[in-house]
Motif scaffolding. Structure first.
Motif, PDB file in Angstrom:
ATOM      1  N   LEU A  10      91.737 -16.060  40.104  1.00  0.00           N
ATOM      2  CA  LEU A  10      92.553 -15.597  38.988  1.00  0.00           C
ATOM      3  C   LEU A  10      91.892 -15.956  37.662  1.00  0.00           C
ATOM      4  O   LEU A  10      91.823 -15.137  36.738  1.00  0.00           O
ATOM      5  CB  LEU A  10      93.947 -16.212  39.078  1.00  0.00           C
ATOM      6  CG  LEU A  10      94.872 -16.035  37.866  1.00  0.00           C
ATOM      7  CD1 LEU A  10      95.145 -14.566  37.616  1.00  0.00           C
ATOM      8  CD2 LEU A  10      96.170 -16.800  38.076  1.00  0.00           C
ATOM      9  N   THR A  11      91.375 -17.166  37.580  1.00  0.00           N
ATOM     10  CA  THR A  11      90.709 -17.623  36.360  1.00  0.00           C
ATOM     11  C   THR A  11      89.488 -16.773  36.047  1.00  0.00           C
ATOM     12  O   THR A  11      89.233 -16.420  34.889  1.00  0.00           O
ATOM     13  CB  THR A  11      90.303 -19.105  36.494  1.00  0.00           C
ATOM     14  OG1 THR A  11      91.457 -19.885  36.805  1.00  0.00           O
ATOM     15  CG2 THR A  11      89.669 -19.615  35.219  1.00  0.00           C
ATOM     16  N   GLN A  66      88.154 -10.492  31.667  1.00  0.00           N
ATOM     17  CA  GLN A  66      88.966  -9.685  30.748  1.00  0.00           C
ATOM     18  C   GLN A  66      88.817 -10.181  29.312  1.00  0.00           C
ATOM     19  O   GLN A  66      88.756  -9.379  28.376  1.00  0.00           O
ATOM     20  CB  GLN A  66      90.437  -9.720  31.177  1.00  0.00           C
ATOM     21  CG  GLN A  66      90.716  -8.947  32.461  1.00  0.00           C
ATOM     22  CD  GLN A  66      92.132  -9.138  32.969  1.00  0.00           C
ATOM     23  OE1 GLN A  66      92.701 -10.220  32.838  1.00  0.00           O
ATOM     24  NE2 GLN A  66      92.709  -8.107  33.554  1.00  0.00           N
ATOM     25  N   GLN A  87      90.574 -13.426  34.628  1.00  0.00           N
ATOM     26  CA  GLN A  87      91.020 -13.581  33.245  1.00  0.00           C
ATOM     27  C   GLN A  87      89.837 -13.791  32.304  1.00  0.00           C
ATOM     28  O   GLN A  87      89.825 -13.275  31.180  1.00  0.00           O
ATOM     29  CB  GLN A  87      91.991 -14.761  33.148  1.00  0.00           C
ATOM     30  CG  GLN A  87      93.331 -14.505  33.821  1.00  0.00           C
ATOM     31  CD  GLN A  87      94.215 -15.729  33.856  1.00  0.00           C
ATOM     32  OE1 GLN A  87      93.724 -16.861  33.929  1.00  0.00           O
ATOM     33  NE2 GLN A  87      95.526 -15.524  33.815  1.00  0.00           N
ATOM     34  N   THR A 132      96.646  -9.709  38.328  1.00  0.00           N
ATOM     35  CA  THR A 132      96.170  -9.911  36.961  1.00  0.00           C
ATOM     36  C   THR A 132      95.116  -8.891  36.568  1.00  0.00           C
ATOM     37  O   THR A 132      95.027  -8.498  35.397  1.00  0.00           O
ATOM     38  CB  THR A 132      95.595 -11.334  36.809  1.00  0.00           C
ATOM     39  OG1 THR A 132      96.606 -12.275  37.166  1.00  0.00           O
ATOM     40  CG2 THR A 132      95.133 -11.602  35.388  1.00  0.00           C
ATOM     41  N   ASP A 141      93.012  -5.490  35.877  1.00  0.00           N
ATOM     42  CA  ASP A 141      93.462  -4.213  35.321  1.00  0.00           C
ATOM     43  C   ASP A 141      93.769  -3.219  36.434  1.00  0.00           C
ATOM     44  O   ASP A 141      94.702  -2.426  36.334  1.00  0.00           O
ATOM     45  CB  ASP A 141      92.384  -3.649  34.390  1.00  0.00           C
ATOM     46  CG  ASP A 141      92.119  -4.570  33.209  1.00  0.00           C
ATOM     47  OD1 ASP A 141      92.963  -4.614  32.302  1.00  0.00           O
ATOM     48  OD2 ASP A 141      91.078  -5.253  33.218  1.00  0.00           O
ATOM     49  N   GLU A 197      93.177 -20.043  43.528  1.00  0.00           N
ATOM     50  CA  GLU A 197      93.626 -19.916  42.134  1.00  0.00           C
ATOM     51  C   GLU A 197      92.459 -19.735  41.165  1.00  0.00           C
ATOM     52  O   GLU A 197      92.636 -19.231  40.049  1.00  0.00           O
ATOM     53  CB  GLU A 197      94.464 -21.129  41.723  1.00  0.00           C
ATOM     54  CG  GLU A 197      93.789 -22.475  41.900  1.00  0.00           C
ATOM     55  CD  GLU A 197      94.102 -23.113  43.251  1.00  0.00           C
ATOM     56  OE1 GLU A 197      94.061 -24.347  43.318  1.00  0.00           O
ATOM     57  OE2 GLU A 197      94.378 -22.365  44.211  1.00  0.00           O
ATOM     58  N   PRO A 209      97.325 -13.290  43.323  1.00  0.00           N
ATOM     59  CA  PRO A 209      97.399 -13.514  41.872  1.00  0.00           C
ATOM     60  C   PRO A 209      96.290 -12.796  41.108  1.00  0.00           C
ATOM     61  O   PRO A 209      96.540 -12.208  40.060  1.00  0.00           O
ATOM     62  CB  PRO A 209      97.261 -15.041  41.743  1.00  0.00           C
ATOM     63  CG  PRO A 209      97.685 -15.577  43.070  1.00  0.00           C
ATOM     64  CD  PRO A 209      97.228 -14.561  44.067  1.00  0.00           C
ATOM     65  N   ALA A 210      95.062 -12.826  41.642  1.00  0.00           N
ATOM     66  CA  ALA A 210      93.942 -12.155  40.984  1.00  0.00           C
ATOM     67  C   ALA A 210      94.130 -10.643  40.985  1.00  0.00           C
ATOM     68  O   ALA A 210      93.838  -9.962  39.997  1.00  0.00           O
ATOM     69  CB  ALA A 210      92.620 -12.523  41.673  1.00  0.00           C
TER      70      ALA A 210
END
Length: 666
Positions: free
Chosen positions: A517-518, A524, A521, A545, A547, A514, A541-542
């Motif tokens: 994913l952070t 971004q 983000q 998320t 682009d 997880e 998840p990554a």
């Protein structure tokens, strides 16, 4: 049907017939000494259709030429109006009809003839740019040779049954996806991976439908048939991608819905204010946004087609545009920068009552119930040393981010990192921390082994760095990527050793799934356009998320082909910078084409009001700009060889992070 008949019934039939009629009209007009290309009824062909017979015949032929080319245009304009769309065909239709009414026969014929040529060029170009799709369809196999009741039977490829044995002989196409169960051979997998060098196949290897045998004899157990084959998925993906619209294309289409009525209104106002009907009709012609309309779709189709030929599947125009903006790439270490095949390097015994076999044996048996990628090297090493590894623990409990705890013969065994000791309430590490630090400093991944609450030793594994990882990072930087981030759940010392070798810009180590994913983000939020390269399992998840989500080595994964924004069919790191470079080139061509189209329209508008630009000249210049836009887009279809500045001249053996650190120490 003859080739000539097919040609005439195709997109070129109308301009050919119209052109021949114009030539006949010109010859007849010249026989009486009249310029056939004059404008207005005072010059050339008159409104009244009076005068010498050749001149009257010439006028009729010119009218016929305008009708042959113009009627299809009028029909398209009417069909568009019926669905409340004001298309550019309407501009040409109004101008041509108006020119005929006021006696501008040559202008009417020229405008419709040139516009028909433009349509034919566009149709031919779109077919040409879709050549990648046509080639993929062409390699789809038709027949298969299968073993049924002990005999070889030739059947349709679609009739092969799951798990049936298919025979692939020299020169034949593989009709199904499957696994080799016997024989050896070399397959040309260019249609799948874009790689032209034949790949040797033997028992246990995966093969794909549409690949071609270059020698040998293979027995293949069918696992994918018809629409379930990798080739079928690729064809479906390319077909959808080439039809998908980019954001710029969507904007241009919205712009066109307002632009075309605007040109009609401008022509009407100009005609009313000046009383010059010819000027108003000329404005309609020179305002046609033909090059603008085709500039983006022809570029997208060509770019996606080029990628498909090279084993790079891009989901559509929108994703291609986004890929051109990528400024940060997040990469998983294991399996991407490294080979993903770690091996045992060290077994350190910390309990004097035990030996190497005891430490390795307990660790391997505990890991037998683990799905962690580092379990396999321990089990393989124990088996190679003759230690018992069969059977599973009575109980297995994964500890996320720390390791695994198992129950073996009633005894509690833990294998993992130092934080696992705290989780197990073990305060006496017997020097495990120092040993872990030493091994990590050498670029290895250490794991502490405990038995019934006491530390008994440390085992370590290492992965090999891919030989092309460093070149891939260099090419990403050359392609405009400013930040390459390595993501890994591994020890920071190990991660930094790999990073130092391959040249990544940033290291994020000891991450849980997880956490990736952070990181995406966070990148971004810092303004980066992020591409995430992962395996689609714990990176899902990554990948979702980011682009742009990139799947590498997707040939064996139907899910990756269908879901990834970019699917790299071959497990080749250098395909990633190639994909980004292709996206940037395609978007660059799109911008060039838009500039060509807009400059043409503006120049013609100035020319009309300044004088000297007629309807025929305006349409000729317009079709010239369409041709220029097409030729510019077609450049994308050429294969551009990647220039290597980092590849060694002699093959280099794979290196581990351990090798890198030891070199640094020396």
């Amino acid at each position: 049907m003859s080739a000539l008949t097919r040609w005439l019934r195709g997109p070129w039939g109308t301009p050919i017939i119209s052109g021949l009629l114009i030539v006949v009209a010109a010859i007849l007009s010249l026989t009486v000494g009249v310029n056939p290309f004059g404008s207005g009824h005072q010059h050339g062909l008159g409104v009244e259709l009076e005068g010498p017979a050749p001149l009257v015949a010439s006028a009729l032929f010119m009218i016929a030429a305008a009708l042959v080319a113009g009627i299809p245009i009028i029909l398209k304009a009417v069909r568009a109006l019926m669905v409340k769309v004001i298309a550019i065909d309407l501009l040409v239709a109004i101008a041509a009809v108006g020119a005929l009414i006021i006696g501008q026969y040559w202008e009417a014929a020229a405008v419709t003839f040139l516009f028909a040529i433009g349509h034919a060029l566009e149709a031919g170009t779109m077919n040409r740019t879709r050549s990648a799709l046509a080639e993929l369809v062409a390699v789809a196999p038709d027949v298969a040779v299968v073993m049924r009741e002990g005999e070889q039977v030739e059947i349709s490829a679609a009739q092969v049954r799951p798990d049936e044995t298919v025979l692939v002989k020299n020169g034949a196409k593989v009709p199904v996806d499957g696994i080799v169960i016997g024989g050896t051979g070399a397959l040309d997998e260019a249609s799948i991976t874009g790689e032209s060098i034949p790949v040797e196949k033997g028992e246990g290897d995966q093969v794909f439908a549409g690949t071609i045998s270059g020698g040998g004899f293979l027995q293949v157990r069918a696992t994918g048939i018809g629409a379930d084959t990798t080739l079928a998925r690729i064809i479906h993906r390319v077909e959808e991608a080439q039809d998908a619209k980019a954001r710029t294309q969507t904007f241009m289409e919205r712009f066109s819905t307002w632009y075309t009525p605007g040109i009609i209104l401008l022509a009407l106002i100009t005609g009313l204010l000046t009383g010059n009907v010819v000027l108003a009709l000329t404005l309609l012609v020179i305002g046609c946004p033909g090059a603008l309309v085709i500039s983006i779709p022809v570029s997208i189709v060509a770019g996606i087609g080029r990628g498909a030929k090279d084993g790079i599947l891009i989901k559509g125009g929108e994703y291609l545009e986004t890929s051109a903006k990528i400024t940060a790439v997040a990469l998983d270490k294991t399996g991407t920068l490294t080979e993903g095949k770690p091996y045992l390097t060290d077994v350190t015994v910390l309990d004097p009552a035990l030996d190497r076999a005891d430490v390795l044996g307990w660790a391997a048996r505990a890991e037998a119930g683990s799905e962690h990628p580092l379990a396999r090297p321990l089990i393989d090493a124990a088996a190679s040393e003759g230690l018992p590894t069969h059977g599973l623990p009575e109980h297995t409990e994964p500890v996320p981010g720390k390791g695994i705890v198992a129950t073996l013969e009633g005894r509690r065994v833990a294998v993992g990192n130092l934080p696992l000791l705290a989780a197990e309430d073990i305060s006496e590490d017997r020097g495990a921390a120092a040993e872990v630090d030493r091994l990590a400093g050498l670029g290895r991944t250490p794991m502490v082994v405990t038995l019934d609450g006491r530390v008994i030793g440390v085992v370590a594994v290492a992965d090999r760095i891919r030989t092309d990882a460093k070149e891939m990072i260099a090419r990403l930087h050359a392609a405009g990527v400013t930040q390459v981030v390595m993501l890994t759940g591994d020890n920071r010392r190990v991660a930094e050793a790999v990073a130092a070798e391959v040249g990544v810009d940033e290291v994020r180590a000891q991450l849980l799934p997880e956490d990736k994913l952070t990181v995406v983000q966070q990148l971004q939020s810092e303004g980066y356009t992020v591409a995430m390269v992962g395996d689609g399992v714990n990176d899902a998840p990554a990948l979702a998320t980011a682009d742009i989500g990139v799947a590498m080595g997707a040939a064996g994964s139907g899910v990756a082909i269908e879901t990834a924004d970019i699917a790299l069919m071959k497990d080749d790191l250098l395909r990633l910078p190639q994909a980004i470079g292709l996206a940037r080139s395609t978007v660059s061509v799109m911008r060039q084409n838009i500039a060509i189209a807009l400059i043409t329209v503006i120049a013609l508008l100035v020319g009309v009001f300044a004088g000297g630009v007629t309807m025929a000249i305006g349409m000729l210049v317009h079709e010239g700009s369409v041709l220029l836009v097409i030729v510019n887009a077609m450049r994308l279809l050429r294969r551009r060889e990647q220039q290597s500045t980092h590849r060694p001249t002699t093959p280099a053996s794979p290196r581990t992070a351990q090798d890198v650190v030891e070199e640094q120490i020396v």
